[in-house]
Motif scaffolding. Sequence first.
Motif, short mmCIF file in Angstrom:
data_model
loop_
_atom_site.label_atom_id
_atom_site.label_comp_id
_atom_site.label_asym_id
_atom_site.label_seq_id
_atom_site.Cartn_x
_atom_site.Cartn_y
_atom_site.Cartn_z
N THR A 142 34.15 40.59 50.40
CA THR A 142 34.58 41.98 50.75
C THR A 142 35.71 42.47 49.19
OG1 THR A 142 37.28 41.23 51.75
CG2 THR A 142 34.63 42.07 53.56
N PRO A 143 36.25 42.34 48.49
CA PRO A 143 36.82 42.16 46.95
C PRO A 143 36.05 42.82 46.68
CG PRO A 143 38.53 40.31 47.81
CD PRO A 143 36.98 40.70 48.54
N TRP A 144 34.30 42.42 46.14
CA TRP A 144 33.75 42.91 45.74
C TRP A 144 32.14 42.43 46.30
CZ3 TRP A 144 33.06 45.72 41.51
CH2 TRP A 144 31.80 45.76 40.91
N SER A 186 33.37 48.28 46.71
CA SER A 186 34.95 46.67 47.15
C SER A 186 35.65 47.80 47.94
CB SER A 186 35.61 46.82 45.63
OG SER A 186 36.68 46.52 45.67
N ASP A 187 36.98 46.51 48.74
CA ASP A 187 37.94 47.26 49.83
C ASP A 187 38.69 47.77 48.80
OD1 ASP A 187 37.95 44.69 49.51
OD2 ASP A 187 38.74 44.51 51.62
N VAL A 188 39.36 47.04 47.68
CA VAL A 188 40.33 47.07 46.94
C VAL A 188 40.10 48.20 45.87
CG1 VAL A 188 41.36 45.50 44.73
CG2 VAL A 188 40.10 44.43 46.73
N GLY A 189 38.95 48.74 45.31
CA GLY A 189 39.17 49.73 44.38
C GLY A 189 39.70 49.66 42.94
N TYR A 190 40.01 50.60 42.32
CA TYR A 190 40.07 50.34 40.78
C TYR A 190 41.71 51.70 40.70
CZ TYR A 190 36.20 48.36 39.15
OH TYR A 190 34.88 47.14 39.02
N ARG A 206 45.10 44.37 42.30
CA ARG A 206 44.60 45.43 42.71
C ARG A 206 43.53 46.04 42.07
NH1 ARG A 206 48.70 49.26 40.10
NH2 ARG A 206 47.28 51.09 41.46
N VAL A 207 42.78 45.22 41.38
CA VAL A 207 41.19 45.27 41.16
C VAL A 207 39.95 44.77 41.87
CG1 VAL A 207 42.26 45.93 38.80
CG2 VAL A 207 41.40 43.83 39.42
N PRO A 208 38.99 44.74 41.80
CA PRO A 208 37.90 44.00 42.51
C PRO A 208 37.38 42.81 41.51
CG PRO A 208 37.22 46.15 41.95
CD PRO A 208 38.59 45.94 41.41
N GLY A 209 37.27 41.78 42.53
CA GLY A 209 36.90 40.24 41.63
C GLY A 209 36.24 39.85 42.37
N ASN A 210 35.09 38.85 41.64
CA ASN A 210 34.22 38.35 41.57
C ASN A 210 35.03 37.30 42.93
OD1 ASN A 210 33.29 39.34 39.65
ND2 ASN A 210 31.50 38.59 40.40
N ARG A 211 34.18 36.55 43.93
CA ARG A 211 34.37 34.85 44.90
C ARG A 211 35.11 33.98 43.95
NH1 ARG A 211 33.44 33.52 50.06
NH2 ARG A 211 31.50 35.37 49.88
#
Length: 263
Positions: A118-120, A140-144, A160-165
């Motif tokens: 879910t982060p990306w 993303s459920d994190v956003g920027y 606090r930023v999106p990231g790949n698995r």
Amino acid sequence: MSDGTRGATDFDHTSIAVHDAPSWLRRLRGTLGATPLIGQVLPEFRYVVCQLGDEQSGGRLELMDAQPGETGGFLTRFLRRHGETAHHLTFLVPDVARTIEQVRELGLRVVKTDLTHTPWRETFLPPDDVHGVTIQLADSDVGYPPLRELLGTRTRDPGRVPGNREGREPGWWEFAWDVPAGPLARLRSTTLRSTDPAFSHRLFAGVLDAETHPRHDGVEYRWPGGTLVVRPDTVAGISHLTVTGGPAPRYRIGEMILVQEHT
């Protein structure tokens, strides 16, 4: 780069594949005043996303290079075949699963879909005869954090930023802060050649919800984070990027031309 999580659709960045991302990052900062925003190292490649411009105007470029010693990955194969040039366009959408349904309704296929991280969450439209370039769709459920915050500090909080698995080393690019920033250039637009402008309109205006502005040579599609100019052509693909400011009328990142627009 939209603030918040899963908001309106946005044109996040244009990605350029290069052989040596650190060298190009230093050049972009020293000659165009680029501000690095985020980045990661993945098993096959690493990336850094930079802002060309400020909070009021500009856009984002991503630099990608293959991991040292990596010989069979997708980016290595791309660079071997095409050289240093544009690799993909990335759009952030409110719900990538819903967007997948919509692009399939247009007859497009998607590949390398991951909806469980879910982060990306992401999917890709592979290059086709209409656009000639990979298009990445993600949410993303994190956003920027707000762009003004990212531009105003050198501190980055990976949470606090999106990231790949499989992403790691989110600060691998921080050496760039040692390079004095050159005169600020602003990314005005990315120009995409389309062999079917009506189909492109259904994708960018219909599915991806862009504002549209007709031009004498095509259509300008605008989102909060960036602008895509689509021009009719018999050959598909990204032709160039347009910047305001910069050190020269034409600046190259490998084969990718940045054309200076005077205002």
